[in-house]
Design an enzyme around this catalytic site. Structure first.
Site, mmCIF file in Angstrom:
data_model
loop_
_atom_site.group_PDB
_atom_site.id
_atom_site.type_symbol
_atom_site.label_atom_id
_atom_site.label_comp_id
_atom_site.label_asym_id
_atom_site.label_seq_id
_atom_site.Cartn_x
_atom_site.Cartn_y
_atom_site.Cartn_z
ATOM 1 N N ASP A 180 50.988 55.886 124.659
ATOM 2 C CA ASP A 180 52.293 56.338 124.177
ATOM 3 C C ASP A 180 52.185 57.858 123.959
ATOM 4 O O ASP A 180 51.184 58.484 124.360
ATOM 5 C CB ASP A 180 52.742 55.559 122.929
ATOM 6 C CG ASP A 180 51.924 55.908 121.686
ATOM 7 O OD1 ASP A 180 50.941 56.682 121.787
ATOM 8 O OD2 ASP A 180 52.270 55.406 120.596
ATOM 9 N N CYS B 44 46.867 55.009 121.794
ATOM 10 C CA CYS B 44 48.033 55.371 120.974
ATOM 11 C C CYS B 44 47.497 56.141 119.767
ATOM 12 O O CYS B 44 46.359 56.604 119.782
ATOM 13 C CB CYS B 44 48.879 54.143 120.599
ATOM 14 S SG CYS B 44 48.077 52.920 119.553
ATOM 15 N N THR C 238 46.704 55.194 116.670
ATOM 16 C CA THR C 238 45.587 54.499 116.012
ATOM 17 C C THR C 238 44.806 53.599 116.959
ATOM 18 O O THR C 238 43.694 53.175 116.614
ATOM 19 C CB THR C 238 46.125 53.592 114.893
ATOM 20 O OG1 THR C 238 47.057 52.671 115.488
ATOM 21 C CG2 THR C 238 46.829 54.389 113.804
ATOM 22 N N GLY D 151 48.234 49.365 117.619
ATOM 23 C CA GLY D 151 49.397 48.761 118.285
ATOM 24 C C GLY D 151 49.041 48.304 119.694
ATOM 25 O O GLY D 151 49.398 47.191 120.115
ATOM 26 N N HIS E 168 28.729 41.741 124.756
ATOM 27 C CA HIS E 168 28.955 40.458 124.074
ATOM 28 C C HIS E 168 30.308 39.830 124.411
ATOM 29 O O HIS E 168 30.382 38.611 124.546
ATOM 30 C CB HIS E 168 28.894 40.649 122.556
ATOM 31 C CG HIS E 168 27.540 40.997 122.047
ATOM 32 N ND1 HIS E 168 27.104 40.657 120.788
ATOM 33 C CD2 HIS E 168 26.508 41.673 122.614
ATOM 34 C CE1 HIS E 168 25.866 41.089 120.602
ATOM 35 N NE2 HIS E 168 25.484 41.727 121.702
ATOM 36 N N HIS F 162 26.957 34.215 125.038
ATOM 37 C CA HIS F 162 28.166 35.049 125.082
ATOM 38 C C HIS F 162 29.202 34.441 126.015
ATOM 39 O O HIS F 162 30.410 34.469 125.720
ATOM 40 C CB HIS F 162 27.812 36.479 125.499
ATOM 41 C CG HIS F 162 26.953 37.174 124.494
ATOM 42 N ND1 HIS F 162 27.263 37.192 123.148
ATOM 43 C CD2 HIS F 162 25.780 37.846 124.615
ATOM 44 C CE1 HIS F 162 26.329 37.851 122.494
ATOM 45 N NE2 HIS F 162 25.414 38.252 123.361
ATOM 46 N N ARG G 253 30.935 31.653 124.142
ATOM 47 C CA ARG G 253 31.894 32.128 123.133
ATOM 48 C C ARG G 253 33.166 32.657 123.784
ATOM 49 O O ARG G 253 34.274 32.456 123.275
ATOM 50 C CB ARG G 253 31.231 33.203 122.257
ATOM 51 C CG ARG G 253 30.160 32.602 121.367
ATOM 52 C CD ARG G 253 29.211 33.629 120.804
ATOM 53 N NE ARG G 253 28.073 32.974 120.149
ATOM 54 C CZ ARG G 253 26.931 33.577 119.850
ATOM 55 N NH1 ARG G 253 26.753 34.849 120.134
ATOM 56 N NH2 ARG G 253 25.949 32.912 119.263
#
Ligand code: RB5
Length: 142
Positions: free
Chosen positions: A8, A65, A67, A70, A98, A134, A137
């Site tokens: 963004d 973005c 942070t 989002g 992993h 891994h 999982r």
């Protein structure tokens, strides 16, 4: 490697720099926008990149973005996407080994550009471990 990238307005400047770095390293990078610093809605770009990776058109995706949060919330809603928000190189390496993460999310208002580039290179260059535990999982996530 074929890489899809999006941001963004908050991640626009970092996206430009990361595209340059990856292109110089020989990667084939497709820019899904945004293409200006005008305010825009991160879910649109997360959706475009996540769909392109989920549909196997690109091996990996990168979303930036302010942070990174989002972008990770949106992209992890797509089946087959394992998006990892990283602010350190240890996590970038570990999430490839992993989780076989296929999208990297970065927060341009959280970490420096140099660190973002270092995290990106680490994440791109680290292969999945292919260890049975891994794989088991990851199959449980699906
Ligand atoms: C945009 O102001 C900001 O909300 C966005 O870049 C991101 O941080 C969202 O998670």
């Amino acid at each position: 490697m074929k890489i899809a990238i999006g941001s963004d307005h908050g991640g626009f400047e970092y996206k430009k720099e990361i595209i340059s770095m990856l292109t110089e390293q020989g990667h084939n990078v497709k820019d899904f926008g945004t293409y200006t610093t005008d305010s825009c809605d991160y879910p649109e770009y997360a959706k475009s990149v996540a769909k392109a990776v989920a549909d196997n058109e690109y091996e990996r995706g990168i979303l930036i973005c302010g942070t990174g949060i989002g972008m990770s919330i949106v992209s992890n809603k797509f089946k087959g996407i394992r998006a990892a928000l990283c602010s350190d190189t240890f996590s970038a390496k570990a999430t490839r080994e992993h989780n076989d993460s296929n999208i990297l999310c970065l927060g341009a208002r959280v970490i420096s550009l140099d660190l973002a580039k270092e995290i990106t290179s680490t994440w791109i260059d680290t292969p999945f471990s292919n260890e049975e535990r891994h794989i088991r999982r990851i199959n449980m996530i699906e």
